[in-house]
Design a protein around this motif. Structure first.
Motif, PDB file in Angstrom:
ATOM      1  N   GLY A 206      97.781  21.145  52.146  1.00 51.11           N
ATOM      2  CA  GLY A 206      99.019  20.944  51.413  1.00 51.11           C
ATOM      3  C   GLY A 206      98.854  21.184  49.920  1.00 51.11           C
ATOM      4  O   GLY A 206      97.756  21.068  49.364  1.00 51.11           O
ATOM      5  N   ILE A 207      99.956  21.518  49.259  1.00 53.95           N
ATOM      6  CA  ILE A 207      99.968  21.858  47.841  1.00 53.95           C
ATOM      7  C   ILE A 207     100.787  20.807  47.094  1.00 53.95           C
ATOM      8  O   ILE A 207     101.962  20.581  47.419  1.00 53.95           O
ATOM      9  N   VAL A 208     100.154  20.157  46.119  1.00 53.04           N
ATOM     10  CA  VAL A 208     100.807  19.078  45.367  1.00 53.04           C
ATOM     11  C   VAL A 208     100.851  19.462  43.890  1.00 53.04           C
ATOM     12  O   VAL A 208      99.878  19.270  43.161  1.00 53.04           O
ATOM     13  N   PRO A 209     101.971  20.029  43.429  1.00 54.75           N
ATOM     14  CA  PRO A 209     102.087  20.398  42.021  1.00 54.75           C
ATOM     15  C   PRO A 209     102.276  19.180  41.123  1.00 54.75           C
ATOM     16  O   PRO A 209     103.165  18.364  41.349  1.00 54.75           O
ATOM     17  N   TYR A 210     101.421  19.070  40.099  1.00 55.82           N
ATOM     18  CA  TYR A 210     101.681  18.085  39.057  1.00 55.82           C
ATOM     19  C   TYR A 210     102.252  18.806  37.840  1.00 55.82           C
ATOM     20  O   TYR A 210     102.163  20.029  37.723  1.00 55.82           O
ATOM     21  N   SER A 211     102.872  18.051  36.952  1.00 59.26           N
ATOM     22  CA  SER A 211     103.586  18.610  35.793  1.00 59.26           C
ATOM     23  C   SER A 211     104.523  19.749  36.193  1.00 59.26           C
ATOM     24  O   SER A 211     104.542  20.801  35.551  1.00 59.26           O
ATOM     25  N   PRO A 212     105.332  19.566  37.251  1.00 52.67           N
ATOM     26  CA  PRO A 212     106.233  20.648  37.676  1.00 52.67           C
ATOM     27  C   PRO A 212     107.355  20.916  36.678  1.00 52.67           C
ATOM     28  O   PRO A 212     108.022  21.946  36.760  1.00 52.67           O
ATOM     29  N   LEU A 213     107.523  19.982  35.723  1.00 51.80           N
ATOM     30  CA  LEU A 213     108.541  20.152  34.682  1.00 51.80           C
ATOM     31  C   LEU A 213     107.912  20.514  33.339  1.00 51.80           C
ATOM     32  O   LEU A 213     108.531  20.339  32.281  1.00 51.80           O
ATOM     33  N   GLY A 214     106.678  21.043  33.383  1.00 49.53           N
ATOM     34  CA  GLY A 214     106.034  21.460  32.140  1.00 49.53           C
ATOM     35  C   GLY A 214     105.846  20.328  31.158  1.00 49.53           C
ATOM     36  O   GLY A 214     106.078  20.479  29.963  1.00 49.53           O
ATOM     37  N   ARG A 215     105.418  19.172  31.660  1.00 49.79           N
ATOM     38  CA  ARG A 215     105.222  17.956  30.845  1.00 49.79           C
ATOM     39  C   ARG A 215     106.497  17.549  30.103  1.00 49.79           C
ATOM     40  O   ARG A 215     106.457  17.078  28.972  1.00 49.79           O
ATOM     41  N   GLY A 216     107.615  17.780  30.786  1.00 51.66           N
ATOM     42  CA  GLY A 216     108.908  17.382  30.237  1.00 51.66           C
ATOM     43  C   GLY A 216     109.621  18.479  29.480  1.00 51.66           C
ATOM     44  O   GLY A 216     110.807  18.328  29.145  1.00 51.66           O
TER      45      GLY A 216
END
Length: 347
Positions: A206-216
């Motif tokens: 599985g793929i878990v993207p963090y910071s998907p909002l570009g750190r806000g």
């Protein structure tokens, strides 16, 4: 507002049996890196609200605080343990004297970390346990071998990696199945598409993207108003004044797209990530109910291939100014960190 939110599906993460909510909740900013720790009861209430609306996949780490965030999560899940999936991590430590950050994947340190996280979270078993960063000095086979022991003991249910190269993912998976790989993935962080994501898909990870909002950034965060101590204000290259001015055009394009698609810029950016595959479960972080509900709202968007192409064209990655981390931190990411060969290990 909650009554108008789309239902949050439960999905399989990876191919080993773990089920999570289609969108998770990154809890880091509640305790660390994004300014002072937020009021504990407010954060507990936020987590309870997230669970009530279907966001049950909670992401933390022993490095957040350090330790403080796990304690918070432990308090928040009292009485609702059966409703949530807890992901935590080990491997990043901060020297208490020099405050320098380092990586440690050695067996004795892993054992301290597992037992410490279980105690702070006040749970019997961690649902998903990530190697937060790969240690160049320790073969990944040794690290995963120790974690495998904890799976066999029932103290860990599933294993994951964070910021791992394709070769390290393959080596780890050969020792024990890897359920998920956490990686930075957003409209302006897409280098994992070359090799890391295809490797995960080949292996059923599985793929878990963090910071998907570009750190806000894609949510419209005003960097100059961030509190002192928020590392985005001083250390994230893309958000520094000289780069931020150049990058602002991407945000403005998403503002316009939001009018077309009937959503906020952040929802457009997050919906793009959600559409990257059925195996993708992003973990946007927030400390505000309004933002949590806005993020969940992104699950209601149905985008065509043409829509996705249009959104991608609004943020051409080759034109993004600045890197995703400062140089020292970039050296700890998947492109630069490769596990030592097994033949080099001396216990």
């Amino acid at each position: 507002m909650a009554s108008t939110l789309p239902a949050v599906e439960r999905v399989k993460l990876g191919s080993q049996g773990l089920e999570v909510s289609k969108q998770g909740l990154g809890c880091m900013g509640m305790s660390a890196f994004y300014g002072p720790p937020k009021p504990e009861q407010e954060m507990i209430d936020l987590i309870h609200h997230a669970v009530d609306i279907g966001v049950t996949f909670l992401d933390t780490s022993d490095a957040y605080g350090p330790h403080m965030n796990e304690v918070l999560i432990g308090k928040a899940i009292k009485g609702i343990r059966d409703k949530v999936q807890i992901a935590t991590k080990f491997g990043i430590f901060t020297d208490p004297v020099t405050k320098a950050r380092g990586i440690n994947n050695k067996p004795e340190y892993i054992r301290q970390c597992v037992e410490g996280s279980l105690k702070r979270l006040d749970i019997d078993s961690i649902d998903l346990y990530y190697v937060h960063r790969v240690d160049k000095e320790v073969p990944i086979e040794i690290t995963i071998g120790v974690l495998k022991e904890y799976v066999e003991k029932g103290k860990i249910k599933y294993l994951g990696l964070s910021e791992a190269s394709s070769s390290d993912i393959r080596r780890a998976h050969a020792v024990h199945p890897i359920t998920a790989v956490q990686m930075e993935l957003s409209l302006w962080s897409r280098d994992v598409e070359e090799d890391v994501i295809p490797t995960c898909r080949e292996l059923g990870i599985g793929i878990v993207p963090y910071s998907p909002l570009g750190r806000g950034f894609f949510s419209g965060v005003q960097v100059q108003t961030l509190p002192d101590g928020d590392f985005r204000k001083l250390f994230v290259p893309r958000l520094q004044p000289e780069n931020l001015e150049k990058n602002q055009v991407f945000f403005q394009r998403l503002v316009e797209m939001g009018k077309k698609y009937g959503g906020t810029p952040g929802q457009i950016a997050l919906a793009w990530v959600q559409h990257q595959g059925v195996d993708v479960v992003p973990i946007p972080g927030t400390t505000k109910v309004k933002n949590l509900e806005e993020n969940v709202g992104a699950l209601g968007f149905k985008l065509s291939k043409e829509d996705l192409a249009e959104i991608e064209a609004a943020v051409p990655v080759e034109q993004v100014a600045g890197d995703r981390y400062p140089e020292a931190s970039m050296q700890l990411t998947w492109r630069y960190t490769h596990s030592a060969p097994l033949s080099s290990w001396k216990a």
